[in-house]
Design an enzyme around this catalytic site. Sequence first.
Site, PDB file in Angstrom:
ATOM      1  N   ARG A 141     -11.282 -47.264 -15.111  1.00 26.86           N
ATOM      2  CA  ARG A 141     -10.859 -47.146 -16.514  1.00 26.86           C
ATOM      3  C   ARG A 141     -10.094 -45.842 -16.757  1.00 26.86           C
ATOM      4  O   ARG A 141     -10.255 -45.181 -17.784  1.00 26.86           O
ATOM      5  CB  ARG A 141     -12.062 -47.210 -17.471  1.00 26.86           C
ATOM      6  CG  ARG A 141     -12.843 -48.486 -17.410  1.00 26.86           C
ATOM      7  CD  ARG A 141     -12.016 -49.677 -17.887  1.00 26.86           C
ATOM      8  NE  ARG A 141     -12.829 -50.874 -17.865  1.00 26.86           N
ATOM      9  CZ  ARG A 141     -12.996 -51.639 -16.778  1.00 26.86           C
ATOM     10  NH1 ARG A 141     -12.379 -51.332 -15.646  1.00 26.86           N
ATOM     11  NH2 ARG A 141     -13.740 -52.714 -16.842  1.00 26.86           N
ATOM     12  N   SER A 154     -15.954 -53.367 -24.697  1.00 22.25           N
ATOM     13  CA  SER A 154     -16.970 -52.398 -24.263  1.00 22.25           C
ATOM     14  C   SER A 154     -16.690 -51.061 -24.931  1.00 22.25           C
ATOM     15  O   SER A 154     -15.609 -50.505 -24.776  1.00 22.25           O
ATOM     16  CB  SER A 154     -16.895 -52.187 -22.749  1.00 22.25           C
ATOM     17  OG  SER A 154     -17.073 -53.410 -22.108  1.00 22.25           O
ATOM     18  N   GLU A 158     -15.355 -45.555 -23.898  1.00 23.82           N
ATOM     19  CA  GLU A 158     -14.187 -46.118 -23.205  1.00 23.82           C
ATOM     20  C   GLU A 158     -13.053 -46.283 -24.226  1.00 23.82           C
ATOM     21  O   GLU A 158     -11.879 -46.125 -23.915  1.00 23.82           O
ATOM     22  CB  GLU A 158     -14.553 -47.481 -22.609  1.00 23.82           C
ATOM     23  CG  GLU A 158     -13.385 -48.189 -21.957  1.00 23.82           C
ATOM     24  CD  GLU A 158     -13.741 -49.562 -21.421  1.00 23.82           C
ATOM     25  OE1 GLU A 158     -14.805 -49.718 -20.797  1.00 23.82           O
ATOM     26  OE2 GLU A 158     -12.937 -50.490 -21.633  1.00 23.82           O
TER      27      GLU A 158
HETATM   28  C1  LIG Z   1     -13.055 -58.318 -26.853  1.00 28.02           C
HETATM   29  C2  LIG Z   1     -12.463 -57.256 -25.954  1.00 28.02           C
HETATM   30  C3  LIG Z   1     -12.690 -57.331 -24.600  1.00 28.02           C
HETATM   31  C4  LIG Z   1     -12.144 -56.351 -23.744  1.00 28.02           C
HETATM   32  N1  LIG Z   1     -12.368 -56.464 -22.399  1.00 28.02           N
HETATM   33  C5  LIG Z   1     -11.847 -55.545 -21.547  1.00 28.02           C
HETATM   34  C6  LIG Z   1     -12.063 -55.662 -20.140  1.00 28.02           C
HETATM   35  O1  LIG Z   1     -12.698 -56.601 -19.659  1.00 28.02           O
HETATM   36  N2  LIG Z   1     -11.516 -54.703 -19.335  1.00 28.02           N
HETATM   37  C7  LIG Z   1     -10.784 -53.671 -19.829  1.00 28.02           C
HETATM   38  O2  LIG Z   1     -10.325 -52.837 -19.027  1.00 28.02           O
HETATM   39  N3  LIG Z   1     -10.558 -53.551 -21.160  1.00 28.02           N
HETATM   40  C8  LIG Z   1     -11.072 -54.450 -22.030  1.00 28.02           C
HETATM   41  N4  LIG Z   1     -10.863 -54.326 -23.379  1.00 28.02           N
HETATM   42  C9  LIG Z   1     -10.097 -53.182 -23.896  1.00 28.02           C
HETATM   43  C10 LIG Z   1      -8.608 -53.506 -24.168  1.00 28.02           C
HETATM   44  O3  LIG Z   1      -8.396 -54.875 -24.176  1.00 28.02           O
HETATM   45  C11 LIG Z   1      -7.684 -52.873 -23.105  1.00 28.02           C
HETATM   46  O4  LIG Z   1      -7.917 -51.503 -23.010  1.00 28.02           O
HETATM   47  C12 LIG Z   1      -6.203 -53.110 -23.438  1.00 28.02           C
HETATM   48  O5  LIG Z   1      -5.405 -52.697 -22.344  1.00 28.02           O
HETATM   49  C13 LIG Z   1      -5.763 -52.391 -24.697  1.00 28.02           C
HETATM   50  O6  LIG Z   1      -4.452 -52.818 -25.020  1.00 28.02           O
HETATM   51  P1  LIG Z   1      -3.802 -52.468 -26.424  1.00 28.02           P
HETATM   52  O7  LIG Z   1      -2.373 -52.818 -26.384  1.00 28.02           O
HETATM   53  O8  LIG Z   1      -4.592 -53.097 -27.509  1.00 28.02           O
HETATM   54  O9  LIG Z   1      -4.012 -50.890 -26.431  1.00 28.02           O
HETATM   55  P2  LIG Z   1      -4.195 -49.908 -27.684  1.00 28.02           P
HETATM   56  O10 LIG Z   1      -5.600 -49.989 -28.181  1.00 28.02           O
HETATM   57  O11 LIG Z   1      -3.111 -50.117 -28.661  1.00 28.02           O
HETATM   58  O12 LIG Z   1      -3.993 -48.501 -26.960  1.00 28.02           O
HETATM   59  C14 LIG Z   1      -4.942 -48.060 -26.007  1.00 28.02           C
HETATM   60  C15 LIG Z   1      -4.488 -46.719 -25.433  1.00 28.02           C
HETATM   61  O13 LIG Z   1      -3.287 -46.902 -24.695  1.00 28.02           O
HETATM   62  C16 LIG Z   1      -2.227 -46.112 -25.237  1.00 28.02           C
HETATM   63  N5  LIG Z   1      -1.022 -46.947 -25.183  1.00 28.02           N
HETATM   64  C17 LIG Z   1      -0.898 -48.223 -25.609  1.00 28.02           C
HETATM   65  N6  LIG Z   1       0.346 -48.677 -25.362  1.00 28.02           N
HETATM   66  C18 LIG Z   1       1.013 -47.660 -24.771  1.00 28.02           C
HETATM   67  C19 LIG Z   1       2.347 -47.504 -24.299  1.00 28.02           C
HETATM   68  N7  LIG Z   1       3.238 -48.469 -24.365  1.00 28.02           N
HETATM   69  N8  LIG Z   1       2.687 -46.305 -23.774  1.00 28.02           N
HETATM   70  C20 LIG Z   1       1.797 -45.295 -23.683  1.00 28.02           C
HETATM   71  N9  LIG Z   1       0.529 -45.382 -24.109  1.00 28.02           N
HETATM   72  C21 LIG Z   1       0.143 -46.552 -24.663  1.00 28.02           C
HETATM   73  C22 LIG Z   1      -2.652 -45.773 -26.658  1.00 28.02           C
HETATM   74  O14 LIG Z   1      -2.080 -44.556 -27.071  1.00 28.02           O
HETATM   75  C23 LIG Z   1      -4.160 -45.685 -26.497  1.00 28.02           C
HETATM   76  O15 LIG Z   1      -4.520 -44.422 -25.997  1.00 28.02           O
HETATM   77  C24 LIG Z   1     -11.377 -55.290 -24.271  1.00 28.02           C
HETATM   78  C25 LIG Z   1     -11.146 -55.239 -25.655  1.00 28.02           C
HETATM   79  C26 LIG Z   1     -11.681 -56.210 -26.490  1.00 28.02           C
HETATM   80  C27 LIG Z   1     -11.405 -56.153 -27.956  1.00 28.02           C
END
Ligand SMILES: Cc1cc2nc3c(=O)[nH]c(=O)nc-3n(C[C@H](O)[C@H](O)[C@H](O)COP(=O)(O)OP(=O)(O)OC[C@H]3O[C@@H](n4cnc5c(N)ncnc54)[C@H](O)[C@@H]3O)c2cc1C
Length: 342
Positions: A164, A233, A329
């Site tokens: 992570r 998580s 996380e």
């Molecule tokens: C129901 C659920 C289940 C999940 N299961 C998992 C799992 O099994 N495994 C896992 O690893 N994660 C899991 N996650 C967490 C999440 O899905 C991941 O971390 C995902 O990659 C986040 O994507 P996002 O676009 O929503 O990121 P955001 O929440 O928008 O951003 C997350 C971080 O990334 C940065 N960021 C986003 N986009 C960019 C970009 N283009 N350039 C630079 N920085 C950027 C942001 O600044 C922030 O720090 C889960 C979440 C939920 C709600």
Amino acid sequence: MTEDLQIQPKSQFELSSRHSFALPAACEQLIEVSAMVQLPLLGWTANTLILGEGTNTLFIENFQGRVLVNKLKGVSITETEQAFLVSVKAGENWHQLVIQLNQQGIYGLENLALIPGSVGAAPVQNIGAYGVEVGTFITAVEGWDLINNKPVRWANSECEFGYRMSKFKRPEWRHILITSVHFSFPKAWQPVLSYKELSDLPATVSAGELMQRVIEVRQMKLPDPTKLSNAGSFFKNPTLSKQQADKLRQAHLHLPFYPQPNGQVKIAAGWLIEQAGLKGFQLGGAGVHTNQALVLVNNGNATGEDVQALAKTIQTTVYERYGVMLEPEVRLIKAHGLAEAL
Ligand SMILES: Cc1cc2nc3c(=O)[nH]c(=O)nc-3n(C[C@H](O)[C@H](O)[C@H](O)COP(=O)(O)OP(=O)(O)OC[C@H]3O[C@@H](n4cnc5c(N)ncnc54)[C@H](O)[C@@H]3O)c2cc1C
């Protein structure tokens, strides 16, 4: 007129529909980045936050700054004799990409199906599930350096992928807006079935069947954030030294533990929270999910402070009981930006 302007709230762009915790939050400026030509015009201010789909982000309070939402789209695929090479713009949806590749006979991401969020965020915390991490398939990450106003590119070995974790999660790289992610998927595909939930599948399972199983397991175990707001998580699974883990296991015989290749031991944060009696625990409008103790939820009327207070209560209770400090996380956003601690 002047008076009217003075009483305008400073934070005018609502963020509750832009993150999966759906908490009341706002920012001062919001820009959707949907074309590469916008990049040189963005510039850098210290109070800039980059957002994808907000599924790993907790707005504890209103953000006093500018939010850049990545909406860059596009997928391109080429192939060599050995592998499929896939380049994806950061604003594509992760799960849609997994499905699209699977349908096109490009395999490797099945275990990562149904993880919410954007492709650009996938390398940030090196998303992982059921024994697979995205970093395994990433060959390079491209981005835009907002301070130096120029494109940047890192090969896999420079991304510092870990559990992570990657360099992009560290505060000193928060001025990098990831624009695309490059993957290589070997044509010789092997299913990864090491996790308990997948271990009854035959070694001959197809990639489509494996993906379907992962989707079913996740739908059973995790609350759908579109129905019950959450960010997956909330805490990382703690990694302990073998000595520390052995000591803990002597006192708690049923503690699930996972030895790591480097000799350390990963333990299940959800188990610690559940055994501490906190499953289903509510604080204000926030709660610990009734089936999955690692997931905190917004029951509909939670504030960022409610989720923060709940998470702190969990941290303290688990620490007092097991001597283990849980680390979030989820990315924590306070008024002045990313915060490392609750
Ligand atoms: C129901 C659920 C289940 C999940 N299961 C998992 C799992 O099994 N495994 C896992 O690893 N994660 C899991 N996650 C967490 C999440 O899905 C991941 O971390 C995902 O990659 C986040 O994507 P996002 O676009 O929503 O990121 P955001 O929440 O928008 O951003 C997350 C971080 O990334 C940065 N960021 C986003 N986009 C960019 C970009 N283009 N350039 C630079 N920085 C950027 C942001 O600044 C922030 O720090 C889960 C979440 C939920 C709600």
